[in-house]
Design a protein around this motif. Structure first.
Motif, PDB file in Angstrom:
ATOM      1  N   GLU A 176      20.682   2.263   2.554  1.00 55.01           N
ATOM      2  CA  GLU A 176      21.763   1.656   3.239  1.00 55.01           C
ATOM      3  C   GLU A 176      21.487   0.913   4.604  1.00 55.01           C
ATOM      4  N   PRO A 177      21.821  -0.143   4.816  1.00 55.34           N
ATOM      5  CA  PRO A 177      21.769  -0.890   6.123  1.00 55.34           C
ATOM      6  C   PRO A 177      22.640  -0.076   7.017  1.00 55.34           C
ATOM      7  N   ASP A 178      22.117   0.127   8.298  1.00 56.33           N
ATOM      8  CA  ASP A 178      22.845   0.610   9.397  1.00 56.33           C
ATOM      9  C   ASP A 178      23.265  -0.464  10.300  1.00 56.33           C
ATOM     10  N   ALA A 179      24.037  -0.179  11.455  1.00 54.93           N
ATOM     11  CA  ALA A 179      24.473  -1.137  12.304  1.00 54.93           C
ATOM     12  C   ALA A 179      23.400  -1.997  12.841  1.00 54.93           C
ATOM     13  N   VAL A 180      22.251  -1.347  13.430  1.00 55.67           N
ATOM     14  CA  VAL A 180      21.146  -2.088  13.974  1.00 55.67           C
ATOM     15  C   VAL A 180      20.679  -2.985  13.150  1.00 55.67           C
ATOM     16  N   THR A 181      20.364  -2.728  11.753  1.00 51.68           N
ATOM     17  CA  THR A 181      19.549  -3.572  10.746  1.00 51.68           C
ATOM     18  C   THR A 181      20.545  -4.718  10.609  1.00 51.68           C
ATOM     19  N   CYS A 182      21.746  -4.380  10.340  1.00 48.85           N
ATOM     20  CA  CYS A 182      22.825  -5.437  10.289  1.00 48.85           C
ATOM     21  C   CYS A 182      22.879  -6.345  11.180  1.00 48.85           C
ATOM     22  N   ALA A 183      22.884  -5.850  12.652  1.00 50.13           N
ATOM     23  CA  ALA A 183      23.137  -6.695  13.733  1.00 50.13           C
ATOM     24  C   ALA A 183      21.881  -7.693  13.799  1.00 50.13           C
ATOM     25  N   THR A 184      20.779  -6.958  13.449  1.00 50.73           N
ATOM     26  CA  THR A 184      19.503  -7.886  13.602  1.00 50.73           C
ATOM     27  C   THR A 184      19.396  -8.982  12.302  1.00 50.73           C
TER      28      THR A 184
ATOM     29  N   GLU B 229       0.830  -1.178  -0.128  1.00 48.95           N
ATOM     30  CA  GLU B 229      -0.046  -0.015   0.031  1.00 48.95           C
ATOM     31  C   GLU B 229       0.882   1.253   0.089  1.00 48.95           C
ATOM     32  N   MET B 230       1.899   1.320   0.569  1.00 47.56           N
ATOM     33  CA  MET B 230       2.994   2.548   0.676  1.00 47.56           C
ATOM     34  C   MET B 230       3.534   2.677  -0.686  1.00 47.56           C
ATOM     35  N   LEU B 231       3.686   1.507  -1.296  1.00 43.23           N
ATOM     36  CA  LEU B 231       4.335   1.737  -2.711  1.00 43.23           C
ATOM     37  C   LEU B 231       3.327   2.378  -3.529  1.00 43.23           C
ATOM     38  N   GLN B 232       1.944   1.648  -3.523  1.00 41.28           N
ATOM     39  CA  GLN B 232       0.876   2.406  -4.218  1.00 41.28           C
ATOM     40  C   GLN B 232       0.707   3.726  -4.154  1.00 41.28           C
ATOM     41  N   ARG B 233       1.016   4.291  -3.055  1.00 38.59           N
ATOM     42  CA  ARG B 233       0.702   5.739  -2.436  1.00 38.59           C
ATOM     43  C   ARG B 233       2.116   6.590  -2.856  1.00 38.59           C
ATOM     44  N   LYS B 234       2.934   5.723  -3.617  1.00 41.41           N
ATOM     45  CA  LYS B 234       4.196   6.620  -3.889  1.00 41.41           C
ATOM     46  C   LYS B 234       5.145   6.958  -2.861  1.00 41.41           C
ATOM     47  N   LEU B 235       5.076   6.277  -1.663  1.00 41.14           N
ATOM     48  CA  LEU B 235       6.076   6.488  -0.547  1.00 41.14           C
ATOM     49  C   LEU B 235       7.135   5.623  -0.636  1.00 41.14           C
ATOM     50  N   LYS B 236       8.218   6.358  -0.458  1.00 41.38           N
ATOM     51  CA  LYS B 236       9.493   5.701  -0.581  1.00 41.38           C
ATOM     52  C   LYS B 236       9.796   5.180   0.849  1.00 41.38           C
ATOM     53  N   PRO B 237      10.008   3.749   0.752  1.00 43.02           N
ATOM     54  CA  PRO B 237      10.241   3.091   2.241  1.00 43.02           C
ATOM     55  C   PRO B 237      11.838   3.538   2.695  1.00 43.02           C
ATOM     56  N   ASP B 238      11.907   3.746   4.024  1.00 42.03           N
ATOM     57  CA  ASP B 238      13.379   3.906   4.632  1.00 42.03           C
ATOM     58  C   ASP B 238      13.845   2.883   5.378  1.00 42.03           C
ATOM     59  N   ASN B 239      14.831   3.129   6.113  1.00 43.01           N
ATOM     60  CA  ASN B 239      15.585   2.174   6.973  1.00 43.01           C
ATOM     61  C   ASN B 239      14.645   1.656   8.222  1.00 43.01           C
ATOM     62  N   VAL B 240      13.804   2.524   8.401  1.00 41.13           N
ATOM     63  CA  VAL B 240      12.736   2.122   9.349  1.00 41.13           C
ATOM     64  C   VAL B 240      11.713   1.181   8.982  1.00 41.13           C
ATOM     65  N   THR B 241      11.475   1.649   7.819  1.00 43.70           N
ATOM     66  CA  THR B 241      10.283   0.500   7.164  1.00 43.70           C
ATOM     67  C   THR B 241      11.057  -0.878   7.071  1.00 43.70           C
ATOM     68  N   PHE B 242      12.286  -0.977   6.460  1.00 43.31           N
ATOM     69  CA  PHE B 242      12.783  -2.307   6.364  1.00 43.31           C
ATOM     70  C   PHE B 242      13.372  -2.960   7.682  1.00 43.31           C
ATOM     71  N   ALA B 243      13.901  -2.151   8.650  1.00 41.11           N
ATOM     72  CA  ALA B 243      13.971  -2.637   9.781  1.00 41.11           C
ATOM     73  C   ALA B 243      12.994  -3.376  10.386  1.00 41.11           C
ATOM     74  N   THR B 244      11.658  -2.750  10.448  1.00 44.81           N
ATOM     75  CA  THR B 244      10.586  -3.175  11.162  1.00 44.81           C
ATOM     76  C   THR B 244      10.061  -4.495  10.102  1.00 44.81           C
ATOM     77  N   MET B 245      10.108  -4.462   9.044  1.00 46.83           N
ATOM     78  CA  MET B 245       9.797  -5.623   8.229  1.00 46.83           C
ATOM     79  C   MET B 245      10.813  -7.133   8.537  1.00 46.83           C
ATOM     80  N   ILE B 246      12.139  -6.865   8.843  1.00 45.32           N
ATOM     81  CA  ILE B 246      13.058  -7.574   9.115  1.00 45.32           C
ATOM     82  C   ILE B 246      12.733  -8.194  10.400  1.00 45.32           C
ATOM     83  N   ASN B 247      12.485  -7.285  11.412  1.00 43.03           N
ATOM     84  CA  ASN B 247      12.117  -7.939  12.672  1.00 43.03           C
ATOM     85  C   ASN B 247      10.834  -8.588  12.660  1.00 43.03           C
ATOM     86  N   CYS B 248       9.936  -8.221  11.850  1.00 43.88           N
ATOM     87  CA  CYS B 248       8.708  -8.516  12.017  1.00 43.88           C
ATOM     88  C   CYS B 248       9.028 -10.220  11.624  1.00 43.88           C
ATOM     89  N   ALA B 249       9.751 -10.413  10.384  1.00 45.86           N
ATOM     90  CA  ALA B 249       9.813 -11.729  10.030  1.00 45.86           C
ATOM     91  C   ALA B 249      10.677 -12.472  10.900  1.00 45.86           C
TER      92      ALA B 249
END
Length: 693
Positions: free
Chosen positions: A220-228, A178-198
């Motif tokens: 660009e993955p940051d330290a928190v995302t990479c550690a996760t 839905e975010m993509l359909q609304r032309k919103l560009k996901p950021d690191n927070v978006t991906f970190a949340t998706m990764i943690n959810c998985a």
């Protein structure tokens, strides 16, 4: 980590992922944000991924949003009127319990009025715990606030956390679409949340997939995302990527949680790289991360598979010192490790600890303990375990339980108890098997009840149980203690089990002429057709029978045949400085026959002019089952009868040595003819021991 990890990737600013079972994107390149080293304390109190507003553009009220669950919540309360805060909590509770429909959501949120702030919207979404209603709430608040594109992304990121809390990965993916359909560009927070959810949904392959999508969206993955994501790569056994990230994590002092270390230990355990499991565990302690029960329950099975029971014991003691209470997985792993590592008293200690802590011991574990008791002769302990099973009210003895207890009783020649257990087994609906018949044969043989031996073999045949190699070895061993007039009964039993073996035994008992080549051919065919694990016990028993029947030449023929067939390998060994005789795993009769052959060979070597070095005999230090005597003690007395000047080595138990000079003098004094005659009489006087067949 081992040196191979430390020597590579010293400055990991970019790398390409190796092939992963969860993704085909093996050529993606990742570039990481330059980050300051993250210390443990700061990340416990604040995490940029948990405070999305703080990482976005400032709100219209120019006040940073604060997570109500964080220690900074008191600051928020001072700036937010109490009435408003109470209303927001009430509305959120109502939203969590309402149906995911526009009318119900609108009816609840209308209390906010038309002037809804971004802070209020974020607060409501952050506290929600209903992933079905969250999208409806998000749309309502979005339409009310009409945020800029950057602030709309913040709302979606906070809403996505609801799906993470609810472990609703499918819903999170729909929200992302839905975010993509609304032309919103996901950021690191978006991906970190998706990764943690998985990760929370135990979908490590999807976590890896989402991590590898980040470069495609310019993130660009940051330290928190990479550690996760180290956890995810470890779980999908992408060793190369997990090691690269882990190496960088240690170099740059990322915060790694207990679950990540446990996943790495499990990964190396699956690869059977047990040293690396221990290295990761050591890293964990060095970095100040406290192991939890899950860590120990991952590490201990690896140590068990590495066959390091003493190390398992040390780790368990450390676990208790750390105040962590074991559970069933811990105890069952320790039991298997201790039993497999011959730490019998420790195994029984774990069993009693489980009982004290009211942790149920399954029948399978009890059977392992009973089998151990049968191996070492723990009669009282076996009876205690058996009674515990019966009185548990949960479990009942099974076929293996009865078999093990019958074995224990049989080892102590407790005939009535063994028979009573057999009857109870049958009354409980279990059919006896070969593991019941064999110990009963041994039990009756110990008390010389030959007729009962015959009866139990016949009873087994009636049940369709044909004596196997181990059972036949028991029958042969019983023959060495049976009066000559009763041997025919046992031969009949053996013939019913194995006609070839029965024929060979009858050859020996009926005293056919020694040197008969038909006997050698028949015995050779028998041994060649026998399972590898039975060849040596069977050959030992046949030689013991020859000794009992006063057939020393037959005994030597069988020993020579065993050597030719490589059943007895490396019994005689010649080195430049020492010639030695190795008798481990030989019965008394076979060992004495081997000694006879060796001394005869030494005499011939001396007579032919060969120079003899010092001599050594290795009997091993083992003892016969349920006996205080081993081959070493039997051998010591017979060497004295031979007047052989061998002496037992004080620093090498089970070894007897004689110097070069003493050996030469002793052998010359005997002569080969005298040696043969004397040894024949000694071998015939050897008492047969109870062998563990």
């Amino acid at each position: 980590m081992v040196s191979r990890l430390c020597s590579s990737y010293s400055s990991l600013t970019s790398f390409s992922s190796s092939s992963s079972p969860s993704s085909s994107s093996s050529s993606r390149n990742f570039k990481f944000k330059t980050v300051l080293p993250l210390n443990h304390a700061s990340l416990q109190n604040a995490n940029s991924h948990d405070h999305p507003v703080a990482s976005s553009s400032s709100s219209r009220e120019n006040q940073p949003w604060v997570n109500p669950n964080s220690p900074r919540a008191q600051l928020f309360l001072k700036r937010f009127p109490h009435e408003k805060y109470t209303l927001l909590l009430k509305l959120t509770d109502s939203l969590n319990s309402c149906d995911p429909a526009d009318p119900q959501v609108s009816a609840i949120l209308n209390d906010l009025g038309d002037n809804v702030s971004e802070r209020e919207a974020v607060f409501i979404l952050d506290r929600m715990e209903n992933s079905e209603t969250a999208p409806v709430v998000l749309r309502y608040l979005r339409d009310k606030i009409k945020p800029t594109r950057g602030k709309e992304l913040v709302l979606y990121n906070v809403a996505m956390k609801v799906f993470k809390k609810c472990k609703d990965f499918e819903g999170a993916e729909k929200l992302f679409d839905e975010m993509l359909q609304r032309k919103l560009k996901p950021d690191n927070v978006t991906f970190a949340t998706m990764i943690n959810c998985a990760r929370l949904c135990s979908m490590s392959d999807r976590a890896v997939e989402w991590f590898e999508k980040m470069p495609g969206f310019g993130c660009e993955p940051d330290a928190v995302t990479c550690a996760t994501v180290i956890f995810a790569y470890a779980r999908v056994e992408n060793v190369d990527m997990a090691e690269r990230l882990y190496d960088r994590a240690k170099t740059e002092n990322w915060r790694l949680d207990t679950v990540t270390f446990s996943a790495l230990i499990k990964m190396y355990g699956m690869l059977e790289d047990y040293d690396q499991c221990l290295n990761v565990y050591d890293d964990m302690k060095v970095l100040g991360v406290k192991p939890n029960l899950g860590t120990y329950n991952t590490l201990l099975p690896a140590v068990y598979r590495a066959r390091k029971p003493l190390l398992a014991k040390l780790i368990y003691e450390e676990m208790k010192r750390n105040g962590i209470s074991p559970d069933y997985i811990t105890y069952s792993t320790l039991l298997r490790a201790y039993i497999g590592g011959y730490l019998r008293e420790d195994a029984l200690g774990i069993y009693r600890e489980m009982k004290e802590n009211r942790i149920g011991v399954t029948v399978d574990l009890c059977n392992l303990l009973l089998s151990m008791c049968a191996d070492v002769g723990f009669l009282d302990e076996a009876v205690e375990i058996f009674e515990d099973i019966k009185s548990s009210g949960i479990y009942q003895p099974d076929e293996s339980t009865f078999s093990s207890l019958i074995t224990v009783y049989s080892c102590f020649a407790k005939v009535s108890e063994a028979e009573a257990m057999l009857n109870e087994m049958i009354e409980s609906g279990f059919k006896p098997n070969i593991f019941v018949i064999t110990p009963l044969v041994k039990c009756y043989g110990k008390v010389k009840q030959i007729d009962d031996v015959v009866k139990i073999v016949k009873r087994g045949l009636d049940w369709g149980i044909v004596p196997d190699g181990h059972c036949c070895c028991c029958l042969l061993n019983i023959m060495t203690k049976t009066p000559m007039e009763e041997l025919g009964k046992l031969i009949d039993c053996i013939e019913k089990a194995n006609e070839e073996l029965g024929s060979v035994v009858r050859y020996l008992v009926e005293g056919q002429e020694e040197g008969d080549q038909d006997f050698i051919k028949e015995t050779s065919a028998l041994l060649n057709s026998t399972d590898a694990e039975i060849k040596k016990p069977l050959c030992n028993c046949l030689i013991d029978l020859c000794v009992y029947l006063n057939l020393p030449n037959r005994a030597r023929e069988l020993f020579d045949l065993g050597s030719t067939l490589e059943i007895y390998k490396d019994v005689q060994f010649r080195a430049p400085t020492q010639w030695s005789l190795h008798l481990r795993r030989l019965s008394v009769g076979a060992a004495m026959t081997a000694l006879h052959v060796w001394i005869n060979d030494l005499c011939k070597a001396l007579e032919s002019g060969e120079e003899l070095p010092s001599l050594g005999i290795n009997t091993g230090i083992g003892k016969y089952q349920f006996s205080d005597k081993g081959l070493a003690s039997v051998f010591e007395s017979h060497l004295k009868k031979l007047k052989a000047p061998f002496h037992e080595a004080p620093d090498k138990p089970g070894w007897f040595f004689i110097s070069k000079k003493a050996a030469k003098s002793w052998l010359k004094s005997r002569g080969s003819a005298k040696s043969i005659a004397a040894l024949d009489s000694l071998v015939l006087g050897v008492p047969t021991m109870a062998l563990p067949y």
